[in-house]
Design an enzyme around this catalytic site. Structure first.
Site, mmCIF file in Angstrom:
data_model
loop_
_atom_site.group_PDB
_atom_site.id
_atom_site.type_symbol
_atom_site.label_atom_id
_atom_site.label_comp_id
_atom_site.label_asym_id
_atom_site.label_seq_id
_atom_site.Cartn_x
_atom_site.Cartn_y
_atom_site.Cartn_z
ATOM 1 N N ASN A 10 0.859 -1.183 0.000
ATOM 2 C CA ASN A 10 0.000 0.000 0.000
ATOM 3 C C ASN A 10 0.894 1.232 0.000
ATOM 4 O O ASN A 10 1.507 1.574 1.008
ATOM 5 C CB ASN A 10 -0.904 -0.018 1.239
ATOM 6 C CG ASN A 10 -1.768 1.222 1.359
ATOM 7 O OD1 ASN A 10 -1.915 1.989 0.411
ATOM 8 N ND2 ASN A 10 -2.359 1.421 2.532
ATOM 9 N N LYS A 12 -0.015 4.268 -0.216
ATOM 10 C CA LYS A 12 -0.662 5.409 0.421
ATOM 11 C C LYS A 12 -0.472 6.665 -0.446
ATOM 12 O O LYS A 12 -0.505 6.570 -1.665
ATOM 13 C CB LYS A 12 -0.157 5.585 1.860
ATOM 14 C CG LYS A 12 -0.337 4.309 2.694
ATOM 15 C CD LYS A 12 -0.007 4.488 4.142
ATOM 16 C CE LYS A 12 -0.204 3.176 4.894
ATOM 17 N NZ LYS A 12 0.042 3.327 6.339
ATOM 18 N N HIS A 93 -9.368 0.715 5.739
ATOM 19 C CA HIS A 93 -8.075 0.945 6.388
ATOM 20 C C HIS A 93 -8.269 1.896 7.567
ATOM 21 O O HIS A 93 -9.100 2.800 7.524
ATOM 22 C CB HIS A 93 -7.086 1.536 5.387
ATOM 23 C CG HIS A 93 -5.666 1.522 5.862
ATOM 24 N ND1 HIS A 93 -5.183 2.459 6.754
ATOM 25 C CD2 HIS A 93 -4.637 0.684 5.585
ATOM 26 C CE1 HIS A 93 -3.907 2.199 7.000
ATOM 27 N NE2 HIS A 93 -3.549 1.127 6.299
ATOM 28 N N GLU A 95 -6.684 4.335 8.584
ATOM 29 C CA GLU A 95 -6.519 5.751 8.267
ATOM 30 C C GLU A 95 -7.788 6.328 7.649
ATOM 31 O O GLU A 95 -8.109 7.505 7.847
ATOM 32 C CB GLU A 95 -5.316 5.930 7.333
ATOM 33 C CG GLU A 95 -4.006 5.649 8.052
ATOM 34 C CD GLU A 95 -2.854 5.315 7.136
ATOM 35 O OE1 GLU A 95 -1.767 5.025 7.660
ATOM 36 O OE2 GLU A 95 -3.041 5.331 5.892
ATOM 37 N N GLU A 163 -4.622 -5.209 10.958
ATOM 38 C CA GLU A 163 -3.638 -4.154 11.152
ATOM 39 C C GLU A 163 -3.880 -3.456 12.489
ATOM 40 O O GLU A 163 -4.722 -2.557 12.571
ATOM 41 C CB GLU A 163 -3.708 -3.133 10.011
ATOM 42 C CG GLU A 163 -3.251 -3.667 8.671
ATOM 43 C CD GLU A 163 -2.876 -2.537 7.723
ATOM 44 O OE1 GLU A 163 -1.786 -2.594 7.159
ATOM 45 O OE2 GLU A 163 -3.673 -1.601 7.570
ATOM 46 N N GLY A 169 3.242 1.917 10.966
ATOM 47 C CA GLY A 169 4.232 2.970 10.776
ATOM 48 C C GLY A 169 4.947 3.412 12.033
ATOM 49 O O GLY A 169 5.659 4.408 12.020
ATOM 50 N N SER A 209 4.112 -2.419 10.462
ATOM 51 C CA SER A 209 5.566 -2.438 10.655
ATOM 52 C C SER A 209 6.202 -3.769 10.272
ATOM 53 O O SER A 209 7.091 -4.273 10.959
ATOM 54 C CB SER A 209 5.918 -2.067 12.107
ATOM 55 O OG SER A 209 5.504 -0.749 12.407
#
Length: 249
Positions: A10, A12, A93, A95, A163, A169, A209
């Site tokens: 991904n 992003k 996701h 986010e 996730e 991240g 990660s």
């Protein structure tokens, strides 16, 4: 039941046309991959990536709208993704759930739109750090699955990506036992709801990660069928070793 493993990247909101050379290098590094490889670049690159990338690498979108057409400035429909050359789309996701306040119902509606357009869907689920610390992880995952995944999915059209929000991240990674607990739970929920056929054929990815240094250990965990990788998927130097670890798992 044997499930073909999947390494999904991904990108992003990263990448321009210059970055498409990474896809060519990735294809050369894995001419006959032992797993499925997927790259989800920004929407501006999907058409060019699809046209330029060899067949062993699939191209996907990072989101789609629930409607086919309409007055939705800046949005992209599932049909538009297909037209641009995408075969997958990431939905739900964290986010998107956090930054745009997408609910489980929103995600479910998007999944329905994507399935209608012929896209394979990667539905993301995951808990926050506070939810993990309160021992609510499995309740959160179960609720997201129930609300976000419609009844009409098949083992071929659905991928579930776990996730943990606190690991995306950040460099923080759950223990292998924690990853295994959640993946086993997701598998059992899929089997209970959809039956053994769909439940055992649906791939479950881990994301958060994932790096060349920890990929092999993660891929050895029960019911981990691959990874949804963020930053490390932007370069062949980082993503290729992860793919290799998956091929050898």
């Amino acid at each position: 039941m044997t499930r073909r493993r999947l390494a999904a990247g991904n990108w992003k909101m990263n990448g321009t046309g210059a970055n498409l050379s990474e896809l060519d290098a990735l294809a050369k590094a894995h001419p006959t991959p032992g797993c499925d490889i997927l790259i989800c670049p920004p929407a501006t690159l999907i058409s060019r990536a699809s046209a330029a990338t060899p067949a062993q690498i699939s191209i996907g979108g990072q989101d789609c709208h629930q409607n086919e057409t309409g007055a939705h400035t800046g949005d992209i429909s599932a049909q538009m993704l297909v037209d641009a050359g995408a075969s997958y789309v990431i939905l739900g996701h964290s986010e998107r759930r956090e930054d745009y306040e997408e609910s489980d119902t929103d995600v479910r509606n998007k999944v329905m739109a994507a399935l209608s357009a012929g896209l394979k869907t990667i539905v993301c689920v995951g808990e926050s750090l506070s939810e993990r610390e309160a021992n609510n992880t499995l309740d959160i995952i179960g609720g997201q699955m129930a609300g976000s995944i419609p009844d009409v999915v098949t083992g071929d059209s659905l991928v579930v990506a776990y996730e943990p929000i606190w690991a995306i991240g950040t460099g923080k990674v759950p223990t292998l036992d924690q990853i295994g607990e959640v993946h086993d739970f997701i598998r059992s929920r899929l089997e209970r709801r959809f039956g053994a056929g769909v439940g055992r054929s649906t791939r479950i990815l881990y994301g958060g990660s994932v790096k060349p240094t920890n990929a092999a250990d993660i891929f050895a965990v029960s019911n981990v069928d691959g990874a949804l990788v963020g930053g490390a998927s932007l370069s062949v130097a980082d993503f290729s070793p992860i793919i290799a670890a998956l091929e050898n798992a």
